[in-house]
Design an enzyme around this catalytic site. Structure first.
Site, PDB file in Angstrom:
ATOM      1  N   ALA A   1     -11.248  -1.127   5.820  1.00  0.00           N
ATOM      2  CA  ALA A   1     -10.311  -0.012   5.975  1.00  0.00           C
ATOM      3  C   ALA A   1     -10.980   1.316   5.661  1.00  0.00           C
ATOM      4  CB  ALA A   1      -9.096  -0.220   5.075  1.00  0.00           C
ATOM      5  N   TYR A   2     -11.754   1.343   4.590  1.00  0.00           N
ATOM      6  CA  TYR A   2     -12.443   2.576   4.189  1.00  0.00           C
ATOM      7  C   TYR A   2     -13.468   2.991   5.241  1.00  0.00           C
ATOM      8  CZ  TYR A   2     -15.463   5.716   1.499  1.00  0.00           C
ATOM      9  OH  TYR A   2     -16.208   6.792   1.072  1.00  0.00           O
ATOM     10  N   ALA A   3     -14.295   2.033   5.675  1.00  0.00           N
ATOM     11  CA  ALA A   3     -15.335   2.340   6.658  1.00  0.00           C
ATOM     12  C   ALA A   3     -14.736   2.791   7.978  1.00  0.00           C
ATOM     13  CB  ALA A   3     -16.232   1.122   6.868  1.00  0.00           C
TER      14      ALA A   3
ATOM     15  N   SER B   1     -11.885   4.354   8.424  1.00  0.00           N
ATOM     16  CA  SER B   1     -11.373   5.721   8.283  1.00  0.00           C
ATOM     17  C   SER B   1     -12.515   6.728   8.241  1.00  0.00           C
ATOM     18  CB  SER B   1     -10.502   5.836   7.027  1.00  0.00           C
ATOM     19  OG  SER B   1     -11.251   5.678   5.844  1.00  0.00           O
TER      20      SER B   1
END
Length: 223
Positions: free
Chosen positions: A140-142, A144
């Site tokens: 999810a972080y990557a 975004s």
């Protein structure tokens, strides 16, 4: 080159250090954050601003124009992080990190673009090294932060003929109190400090970086 610069996420570890470094370098700094922005080193402290809300950021932009009259730089630092696997995590996390990392940078850039166009200014976004290759738990972080990278590239192409530069920095692990608490056994000396990242931001805002736009610059220390 110095002038007037807006820093989003100014209340956080990286944001507050960036405000400090830029102010020491002669910049007039506007700090924006959802939380309270310290007044030290800040010409205009705009706390309580939801950077995911176009209307709220529009009000902040109007205040910058009214009180300072111009803007020469924008540093999009506001964002967030969450570690969870795809299988066991939540779709809500993907939505939340998109809003925190991509939407905030998009809305701030759009709202302040008229001022930046007028001054032939510069935008610096904070991406992440993880956007190049995501590890386990970083989906999810990557994703975004990949959005931040694509926003950077697209906006740079759209604005290059107007003299507005747009670049992004891709840090690895930043040496913050929160990261030290989460990874107490790590070698902190390998991480990148907020001051080091702020120094790269200052360079990208400066006239020395005039030939650079659309760049995604890894600043990963020895991680």
């Amino acid at each position: 080159m110095t002038g007037i610069v807006t820093v989003t996420g100014a209340a956080g570890a990286l944001g507050s250090k960036t405000v400090e470094i830029l102010a020491a370098g002669g910049w007039t700094v506007v700090g924006i954050d959802l939380g309270e922005v310290a007044s030290d080193g800040v010409a205009l402290a705009l706390g309580g601003v939801d950077l995911t809300d176009e209307a709220a950021v529009g009000v902040a932009a109007a205040r910058i124009e009214k009180e300072l009259g111009r803007l020469d730089g924008l540093v999009n630092i506001a964002g967030g992080f969450s570690w969870e696997t795809v299988a066991d995590g939540s779709v809500t996390t993907w939505d939340r990190l998109y809003a925190m990392n991509v939407r905030t940078a998009l809305i701030a850039s759009r709202a302040l673009l008229p001022l930046l166009r007028a001054s032939h200014g510069a935008i610096v976004n904070i991406g992440a090294a993880a956007s190049v290759k995501a590890g386990a738990g970083m989906g999810a972080y990557a994703a975004s932060k990949s959005g931040v990278a694509r926003l950077t590239e697209a906006l740079a192409e759209e604005l290059k003929e107007e003299g507005v530069r747009v670049n992004a920095i891709l840090p690895s692990i930043i040496d913050t109190p929160a990261n030290r608490a989460d990874m107490p056994d790590a070698d902190f000396g390998k991480w990148v400090s907020p001051a080091q990242l702020a120094g790269v931001v200052a360079f990208l805002l400066s006239s020395d970086a005039m030939p650079i736009t659309g760049a995604l610059i890894p600043v990963t220390g020895r991680v």
